[in-house]
Structure formats: structure tokens, C-alpha cells
Design a protein around this motif. Structure first.
Motif, short mmCIF file in Angstrom:
data_model
loop_
_atom_site.label_atom_id
_atom_site.label_comp_id
_atom_site.label_asym_id
_atom_site.label_seq_id
_atom_site.Cartn_x
_atom_site.Cartn_y
_atom_site.Cartn_z
N ALA A 80 53.52 -20.91 -23.02
CA ALA A 80 52.64 -21.82 -22.43
C ALA A 80 50.84 -21.17 -22.62
O ALA A 80 50.45 -22.06 -23.46
CB ALA A 80 52.37 -22.44 -21.10
N ARG A 81 51.04 -19.94 -22.20
CA ARG A 81 49.57 -19.41 -21.76
C ARG A 81 49.41 -19.02 -23.25
O ARG A 81 48.27 -18.77 -23.97
CB ARG A 81 49.43 -18.46 -21.05
CG ARG A 81 49.42 -19.41 -19.65
CD ARG A 81 48.14 -18.20 -19.10
NE ARG A 81 48.97 -17.70 -17.69
CZ ARG A 81 49.16 -16.97 -17.18
NH1 ARG A 81 48.15 -15.87 -17.37
NH2 ARG A 81 49.48 -16.96 -15.74
N SER A 82 50.28 -19.15 -24.18
CA SER A 82 50.27 -18.04 -25.43
C SER A 82 50.49 -18.78 -26.57
O SER A 82 49.89 -18.39 -27.69
CB SER A 82 51.23 -16.66 -25.80
OG SER A 82 52.18 -17.05 -25.99
N GLY A 83 50.93 -20.12 -26.45
CA GLY A 83 51.62 -21.03 -27.99
C GLY A 83 52.57 -20.39 -28.50
O GLY A 83 53.25 -20.92 -29.25
N VAL A 84 53.18 -19.26 -28.27
CA VAL A 84 54.04 -18.60 -28.68
C VAL A 84 55.29 -19.90 -28.07
O VAL A 84 55.98 -20.03 -27.21
CB VAL A 84 55.16 -17.65 -28.58
CG1 VAL A 84 56.44 -17.14 -28.54
CG2 VAL A 84 54.03 -16.94 -28.83
N ARG A 85 56.28 -20.57 -29.37
CA ARG A 85 57.53 -21.36 -28.41
C ARG A 85 59.26 -20.23 -28.88
O ARG A 85 59.36 -21.07 -27.76
CB ARG A 85 57.33 -22.24 -29.84
CG ARG A 85 56.15 -23.21 -29.39
CD ARG A 85 55.62 -24.26 -30.38
NE ARG A 85 56.87 -25.99 -30.11
CZ ARG A 85 56.83 -26.56 -30.46
NH1 ARG A 85 56.01 -26.37 -31.27
NH2 ARG A 85 57.46 -27.35 -30.99
N ALA A 86 59.36 -19.57 -29.45
CA ALA A 86 60.60 -18.75 -29.26
C ALA A 86 61.46 -18.86 -27.99
O ALA A 86 60.26 -18.19 -27.15
CB ALA A 86 60.40 -17.91 -30.66
N ARG A 87 62.73 -18.95 -27.79
CA ARG A 87 62.00 -18.01 -27.14
C ARG A 87 62.96 -16.38 -26.96
O ARG A 87 62.62 -16.22 -28.03
CB ARG A 87 64.31 -18.77 -26.61
CG ARG A 87 64.55 -20.14 -26.96
CD ARG A 87 63.74 -21.15 -25.47
NE ARG A 87 62.96 -21.21 -26.29
CZ ARG A 87 62.15 -21.97 -24.52
NH1 ARG A 87 62.37 -22.29 -23.67
NH2 ARG A 87 61.47 -23.35 -25.09
N ALA A 88 63.20 -16.41 -25.63
CA ALA A 88 63.41 -14.22 -25.82
C ALA A 88 64.52 -13.78 -25.30
O ALA A 88 65.11 -14.45 -24.74
CB ALA A 88 62.35 -13.57 -25.37
N ARG A 89 65.26 -12.83 -25.71
CA ARG A 89 65.45 -11.80 -25.56
C ARG A 89 65.15 -10.72 -24.80
O ARG A 89 64.06 -10.01 -25.08
CB ARG A 89 66.91 -11.16 -26.68
CG ARG A 89 67.73 -10.20 -26.24
CD ARG A 89 68.48 -9.62 -27.23
NE ARG A 89 69.69 -11.35 -28.20
CZ ARG A 89 69.17 -10.98 -29.37
NH1 ARG A 89 67.96 -10.45 -29.94
NH2 ARG A 89 69.44 -11.92 -30.02
N VAL A 90 66.00 -10.22 -23.71
CA VAL A 90 65.32 -9.14 -23.05
C VAL A 90 66.70 -8.77 -22.31
O VAL A 90 67.66 -9.27 -21.57
CB VAL A 90 64.94 -10.78 -21.10
CG1 VAL A 90 64.57 -9.73 -21.04
CG2 VAL A 90 63.67 -11.05 -21.13
N VAL A 91 65.78 -7.32 -22.20
CA VAL A 91 67.06 -6.55 -22.04
C VAL A 91 66.44 -5.42 -20.98
O VAL A 91 65.02 -5.26 -20.97
CB VAL A 91 67.88 -5.47 -23.14
CG1 VAL A 91 68.56 -4.44 -22.72
CG2 VAL A 91 68.21 -6.33 -23.84
N THR A 92 66.67 -5.36 -20.02
CA THR A 92 66.15 -4.74 -18.72
C THR A 92 66.90 -3.72 -18.09
O THR A 92 69.22 -3.67 -17.73
CB THR A 92 65.46 -5.86 -17.48
OG1 THR A 92 64.51 -5.43 -16.71
CG2 THR A 92 66.35 -5.82 -17.00
N THR A 93 66.91 -2.23 -17.82
CA THR A 93 67.88 -1.40 -16.40
C THR A 93 67.29 -0.84 -16.06
O THR A 93 65.95 -0.53 -15.90
CB THR A 93 68.40 -0.62 -18.11
OG1 THR A 93 66.92 0.45 -18.92
CG2 THR A 93 69.42 -0.98 -19.00
#
Ligand code: PMV
Length: 321
Positions: A80-93
């Protein structure tokens, strides 16, 4: 559109427990914490127009349900703040046990806030990043900053620095009692406690004085005063939890044995004080020079001991267009 960040968990020396009736995870009590360098969450975020939905891999396993929903909420805010509309892949360890009361949500949402804003090309200062991380988990607001950190109870609070990481070379010896996930999340524990513990009001009224004492002791580098106030904060928080109905009792027998061992260390002249979060583990604050003695004494009672030092804030370590 891709960035990786690392963050460390933090341990509150003056605890936050309970939320105000304000939007976005606003604590009912002020807290003061120290970042636990040596334990680390690493999170990579990649916005990718070919994805149909946000995907979260947590320690190599695709996550759904509540953890996924909380990550999506934070990503939605970044979109909402950046205007980016794409979905994301989040990889966390995490290089330490996840969701077990070792504050993995604090380091997790702090690393996510840094990585997601960097990947979206959104330049936020520390305070704005801290507010964003707070929406995932209030304690995460504190893991954005380095060293000794405070979080208030005003509307939409951001963490504030109390002292930098090199202010005082303390160690935090983590005695992990079990390595599995905990039974009751802090969010549901807090609301249950608020609804049913007759001591909740007393806890909220008393907490600011202890937080002020913890802050003053950190600034004065007075370990005895800090340890005494930190133990009082943890035990008063647990007294309030235990008085809930049905009771919220995170401790096991090992927790009590560890507390007794810490008192024994003090009786033997080692400056060591305990704190406990929403889990059975005991974290012990001591001078860095005493950390190996403390860890050796606690190890027979714990499943795992980890020695942490005062660490840095959440930071981006890799960025790609
Ligand atoms: O960060 P949360 O909202 O899951 O709650 C953390 C609560 C405690 O760890 C028990 C205390 C604190 O201040 O970190």
C-alpha cells in the motif's frame, strides 16, 4: 525487488504483557529490552509478478494459517505504501528454536520489515520500520534497533534507543528447557489474562515504575539494580498470568530448578539474574566475563544453552533490483 535482512531476538528486562484497545498491537505496559546477538533470523523477500499469492517458507517448510496471515498483513502494508502490487516469496530461517518462547516472532517481523521495505524500494527510517514490525508482533518493534531499547504505550509507538550495543558488555545465557513449540501464543495468552486475571490491573499499574528502574539501571550500568528489577518484572508478569482462569502457566519443573540455580549462583557471588517470557525457558543476565561459568552451571538442567551478547539492530545484508 529482492532483499535479505537479518535480525536478532530481544529479551525484555521490563516486560510488555497486555495490549491497549488501540489499533495495531499497542502495548498496555512500557518495556525495555536488550538485543540478543548470537541468535539470528535471516529473511529474504522477493516480489514476483508471476506469483498468485504470497508464499512463506519458515525453516524450509511452507507455512499457512496464522503465521502466513500475519506476514501477508505486513506485506499488504508495504504494498500500500510503495505502490508495488506483486505478491512476494518470503524465505525465513532461524538458527534457534522457533515459536517456543525464544522470541522468534520479534526477530522474524523485524527482519521481514527491513527486507520487505528494501525489496519494495521503500526508504523508511528506523522509527517507521519499527512501527511496521510492531504490527506483526509488538516485541518485534524493539528488534529493529540495536542494543538497549524501549517501547512505550502511546498511540502507534516506535521503539526508541536507550543505549547503544557497546554501552555495556553484558551476556544473556539462554537456558532452553524444551525445543518444541509452546502451547499458548503470547497474543492469546495476553487477552486471556486481561479478561480473567484479577491481578491484570495491578500488573499494568505497577509496570511503568519497574520499566523506569530498568532504564535507569542500564544507563548507570548497575547490574545488581538491573537484575533485581528485571526479575521482579518477569515474576510479576507470571504472577498475573498464573492468576488467570484457567491458569496460564508456562513454567515446567525445569524452569523452577533453573530459577533456584540462579539464586544459588548469586549466593556464591556470581552476579546472575533470571527473566522468563511466554514459555518455560530461563534467560540469565550476567557480565560477559561470567557467561561461561553461568552457562556451565545451567547446562545440566537445560535441553540447550546459548550464550548471547548485546547485539545490533535489524539490517539489510543483500539487495538486488
Ligand atoms: O511480541 P509479542 O506480542 O508476542 O509479546 C511478547 C511478550 C513477552 O515476550 C512475554 C514480553 C516482552 O516484552 O517481550
Amino acid at each position: 525487488m529482492k532483499a535479505t535482512a537479518i535480525a536478532h531476538p530481544n529479551v525484555a528486562l521490563a516486560k510488555y504483557w497486555g495490549k491497549r484497545d488501540a489499533p495495531g498491537n499497542v502495548p498496555a505496559t512500557p518495556s525495555v529490552s536488550v538485543v540478543m546477538g548470537g541468535l539470528e533470523t535471516r529473511t529474504a523477500v522477493c516480489f514476483d509478478a508471476s506469483l498468485e499469492r504470497d508464499v512463506l517458507a519458515l525453516n524450509g517448510v511452507e507455512a499457512s494459517g496464522e503465521p502466513h496471515a500475519r506476514v501477508v498483513a505486513l506485506l499488504d502494508e508495504v504494498r500500500a505504501r510503495s505502490g508495488v502490487r506483486a505478491r512476494a516469496r518470503v524465505v525465513t530461517t532461524n538458527d534457534f528454536p522457533t515459536a517456543s518462547g525464544l522470541a522468534s516472532s520479534a526477530s522474524g517481523f523485524a527482519a521481514l520489515a527491513r527486507a520487505a521495505t528494501a525489496a519494495a524500494g521503500l526508504a523508511l527510517d528506523d522509527a517507521a520500520t519499527s512501527r511496521l514490525a510492531r504490527r506483526g508482533s509488538a516485541s518485534a518493534a524493539r528488534s529493529v534497533l540495536p542494543g538497549f531499547v524501549a517501547l512505550g504505550t502511546e498511540d502507534d509507538p516506535a521503539a526508541e534507543p536507550v543505549a547503544p550495543a557497546d554501552h555495556w558488555p553484558l551476556a544473556i545465557v539462554v537456558a532452553a528447557v524444551t525445543l518444541g513449540p509452546k502451547d499458548t501464543s503470547s497474543t492469546s495468552g495476553m487477552s486471556h489474562c486481561r479478561a480473567t486475571s484479577p491481578y491484570y490491573r495491578a500488573w499494568v499499574d505497577d509496570a511503568p515504575a519497574l520499566a523506569a528502574e530498568v532504564r535507569a539501571a542500564i544507563l548507570a550500568r548497575d547490574l545488581e539494580r538491573l537484575g533485581d528489577a528485571a526479575e521482579a518484572s518477569a515474576l510479576r508478569m507470571h504472577a498475573c498470568m498464573i492468576a488467570s482462569r484457567p491458569p496460564l502457566l508456562y513454567w515446567t519443573g525445569a524452569t523452577l530448578e533453573l530459577l533456584a540455580r540462579v539464586r544459588g549462583l548469586r549466593a556464591a557471588g556470581v552476579g546472575a539474574w533470571a527473566t522468563i517470557d511466554a514459555g518455560p525457558h530461563v534467560k540469565v543476565i550476567c557480565r560477559a566475563s561470567d557467561a561461561s561459568t553461568v552457562a556451565e552451571r545451567l547446562a545440566p538442567l537445560a535441553a540447550r544453552t546459548i550464550v548471547a551478547h548485546v547485539g545490533g539492530g535489524a539490517r539489510v545484508i543483500e539487495e538486488a533490483p
